[in-house]
Enzyme design. Structure first.
Site, short mmCIF file in Angstrom:
data_model
loop_
_atom_site.label_atom_id
_atom_site.label_comp_id
_atom_site.label_asym_id
_atom_site.label_seq_id
_atom_site.Cartn_x
_atom_site.Cartn_y
_atom_site.Cartn_z
N ASN A 168 15.30 34.55 -1.58
CA ASN A 168 15.67 34.10 -0.27
C ASN A 168 14.25 33.47 0.34
OD1 ASN A 168 16.12 33.97 2.54
ND2 ASN A 168 17.51 35.55 2.49
N ASN A 170 14.64 30.94 2.95
CA ASN A 170 14.82 30.49 4.27
C ASN A 170 15.70 31.33 4.89
OD1 ASN A 170 15.36 29.05 6.74
ND2 ASN A 170 15.32 27.05 5.73
N SER A 174 20.62 31.70 5.95
CA SER A 174 21.28 32.83 5.33
C SER A 174 22.90 33.04 6.07
CB SER A 174 20.74 33.86 5.07
OG SER A 174 19.60 34.06 4.58
N GLY A 192 21.51 36.06 0.20
CA GLY A 192 20.75 35.22 1.05
C GLY A 192 19.62 34.35 0.06
N HIS A 267 38.53 23.43 -12.21
CA HIS A 267 39.17 24.13 -11.14
C HIS A 267 38.35 23.67 -9.73
CE1 HIS A 267 36.90 27.34 -13.03
NE2 HIS A 267 36.58 27.56 -11.79
N ASP A 349 31.48 24.36 -17.30
CA ASP A 349 32.30 25.70 -17.01
C ASP A 349 33.64 25.33 -17.55
OD1 ASP A 349 32.37 28.20 -16.00
OD2 ASP A 349 33.86 27.47 -14.69
N GLU A 378 30.45 25.52 -22.24
CA GLU A 378 30.76 26.89 -22.21
C GLU A 378 32.07 27.25 -23.16
OE1 GLU A 378 32.22 30.54 -19.41
OE2 GLU A 378 32.87 28.68 -18.95
N ASP A 445 28.03 36.15 -16.83
CA ASP A 445 29.12 36.52 -17.16
C ASP A 445 29.20 37.67 -18.27
OD1 ASP A 445 30.69 34.40 -16.06
OD2 ASP A 445 30.56 33.19 -17.62
N ARG A 496 24.24 41.01 -11.82
CA ARG A 496 24.10 39.76 -10.76
C ARG A 496 23.25 40.26 -9.62
NH1 ARG A 496 30.08 36.25 -10.40
NH2 ARG A 496 30.05 36.05 -12.59
#
Length: 603
Positions: A168, A170, A174, A192, A267, A349, A378, A445, A496
């Protein structure tokens, strides 16, 4: 006797392809440990001592003495569980070739052709050896058919970043509901992370040795992952704007770092403008055919949806790229980001759910704008249909990561079986694809590699050593270098989690290890060689060789081992590439600790 049904070859595939504008590569498969020698019989189909084949009539009866023919000895390239693979290269004088294969064992010699297999009984089998109607054809080596992957992709060190969780920089941009940095990540919370944070950490990445950044989506989206695109032309306002992204690209390029963006073209999100028009106007919408809709209305009162999506995620309606206008729109986006921001690559993707014709157009259009753009798909399975030079440069090499992980977890694979799996991955593609492959251990993933290996740091180092030994380009998922872990399962997104910037909580020893192996990789071009010699693959003990570099691995959980280097060297000494220690060979055995490895260079 040679097992006929085990022999396999297919023209214009990973078994026969144009490696460059002048060189052809050939492979043939035979039953494991059965054939002693293989020769490629090849030549210009129009070169004869006498006869009327100049016009290409392969059934000409007056042709004698195929003077255009030559025989090239093939080497055993590699071995898998059931098969041997043989390889050679050939430069056709006039770019056109007819060819067949001569296979020998201790009992017989056969000619393997396109239509039949002939037994060769003597050196006087001139008709069989010149019967071009039974020979495979590589009609012409056309420049347009040669894969033009960028040279820089052969030895780049990638670093994958999930922007919302990296840094983060800035806080003013956020999201309002932003959580404290480092809180437990969920599918729908925000921490953020932004592009200002990435800009501030380019020096960190340069110091580590990174030469390529793969960014998960940065386009406007409602989620923290941004795979639900709202606007392809805008950077998500919680990440920054076009100005900061241009600064990132410029500064990265000055540091010799490439930038690859994530393209989500299969998508969109349900806040995408054209989808909202379809929801509002139904089949009367001018964008009704831009999506794969089964019937109208797209939503029913019982929460049933009447359209196709990514997986079963109703918030991600699938685009219909067979619609001409939709197709043009997406292609314009692909070229826009190259023209406007000078990006170096696209990671595509869910690309395997989009038609091949679209990807051929995609390659054509993007390569027009930037010839050395890197196109990565991918694809989690065999990607050959996309890798014949007309669509992608590479796919994400999950088969390699799966094999390495199963070996290190002692899950179904021992050293011999690991060699089979890696060899299968190598032989699955043309060599010029393997040279630019994208190799990884984990990603956004998957569970993080340290978690997969049950937080065993020694095994983590082994996994990185095996990854960096492969040809192509290794990718580090952000935080691996400082010991970040994290699982990926239903209702758990620890893979993540936020990047740890507090040095008190970073594994500095691991960071130094990763930095060193990156340096070693950069300084030794031998790692780019696609050929791996498996000198020893006995259970937990591996000795792999590339030219004059050896990787020795001891996966035993408890015991150190001693290996006699006299068995593997051709010169008098080795250099330990991590310590720079010189090891002289005088019947001396070298110690490899349990769950340890050595990376040695024969000097």
């Amino acid at each position: 006797m040679i097992t006929r049904e085990a022999i396999y070859h297919l023209p214009k595939s990973n078994y026969a392809y144009a490696y460059s504008n002048s060189e052809l590569h050939f492979r043939i498969r035979s039953k494991k440990n059965e054939v002693d020698e293989v020769f490629l019989r090849i030549g210009d189909p129009y070169e004869w001592e006498t006869g009327g084949l100049d016009g290409g009539n392969l059934n000409g009866t007056d042709a004698k003495g195929w003077s255009g023919a030559t025989e090239v000895m093939m080497k055993k390239e590699l071995t898998t569980e059931y098969f041997d693979y043989w390889f050679c290269h050939y430069t056709p004088p006039k770019k056109r070739s007819r060819y067949a294969f001569i296979l020998k064992d201790k009992d017989e010699k056969i000619l393997f052709g396109e239509k039949q297999i002939d037994l060769l009984r003597s050196d006087k089998d001139e008709f069989k050896l010149s019967n071009l109607s039974n020979f495979f054809s590589f009609p012409y080596l056309n420049k347009k058919d040669v894969l033009d992957a960028p040279d820089w992709a052969k030895n780049i060190i990638w670093y994958q970043i999930f922007p919302e969780r990296f840094c983060n920089g800035n806080k003013d941009i956020s999201p309002q509901n932003v959580k404290p940095w480092g809180e437990v990540p969920t599918h729908d919370n925000f921490m953020g992370g932004d592009l200002y944070g990435l800009y501030s950490k380019l020096d960190y990445l340069e110091e580590l040795g990174i030469t390529g950044i793969y960014l998960c989506p940065i386009f406007t989206g409602n989620t923290n992952h941004k795979y639900d695109t709202v606007d392809y032309y805008k950077i998500d306002p919680h990440f920054g704007d076009e100005k900061i992204f241009k600064k990132i690209v410029k500064k990265a390029h000055q540091k010799g770092i490439k930038i690859m963006l994530d393209a989500v073209f299969n998508h969109v999100g349900t806040s995408f403008e054209y989808w909202k028009d379809v929801v509002k106007n139904g089949e009367k919408s001018e964008y009704a055919d831009w999506f794969v809709i089964n019937k109208f209305p797209v939503y029913e009162e019982n929460f049933k949806i009447n359209y196709e999506t990514f997986a079963n995620v109703k918030e991600m309606p699938k685009l219909n790229l067979e619609n001409k206008d939709c197709r043009k729109y997406i292609l314009n986006i692909a070229t826009y980001w190259i023209k406007e921001y000078d990006i170096d690559g696209w990671r595509l993707d869910v690309c395997n759910e989009i038609d091949h014709k679209f990807w051929r157009e995609f390659r054509e259009e993007t390569k027009k704008v930037k010839k050395d753009i890197y196109i990565l798909g991918e694809v989690w399975h065999d990607g050959l249909p996309w890798l014949m030079g007309d669509q992608f440069d590479a796919v994400m090499n999950y088969p390699i990561s799966d094999a390495i992980i199963k070996f290190l977890k002692k899950d179904k694979l021992d050293g011999l079986e690991l060699s089979y799996e890696i060899n299968k991955a190598i032989v699955s593609y043309p060599q010029n694809i393997t040279e630019v492959s994208f190799n990884l251990l984990d990603s956004h993933d998957t569970a993080r590699i340290l978690t997969v290996l049950k937080k065993d740091k020694k095994k983590l180092k082994l996994s990185i050593a095996l990854l960096f030994f492969q040809s192509g380009s290794p990718c580090i998922y952000y935080g691996t270098e400082i010991g970040m872990d994290g699982d990926k399962r239903s209702n758990c997104e620890d893979n993540r989690k936020c990047m740890v910037w507090d040095e008190n909580f970073q594994d500095k020893e691991l960071y130094s290890f990763v930095k060193k192996i990156i340096q070693i990789r950069k300084e030794n071009n031998q790692f780019q060689n696609t050929f791996i010699e498996w000198i020893l693959n006995d259970g937990d003990i591996l000795v792999l060789k590339k030219e004059n570099i050896l990787l020795l691995i001891n996966l035993n959980e408890e015991f150190d081992i001693n290996i006699n280097l006299n068995d593997f060297n051709s010169k008098k000494s080795f250099k330990n590439l991590f310590t720079n220690e010189i090891i002289f060979i005088d019947e001396k055995k070298i110690k490899i600790e349990n769950k340890g490895f050595l990376l040695l260079k024969n000097i």
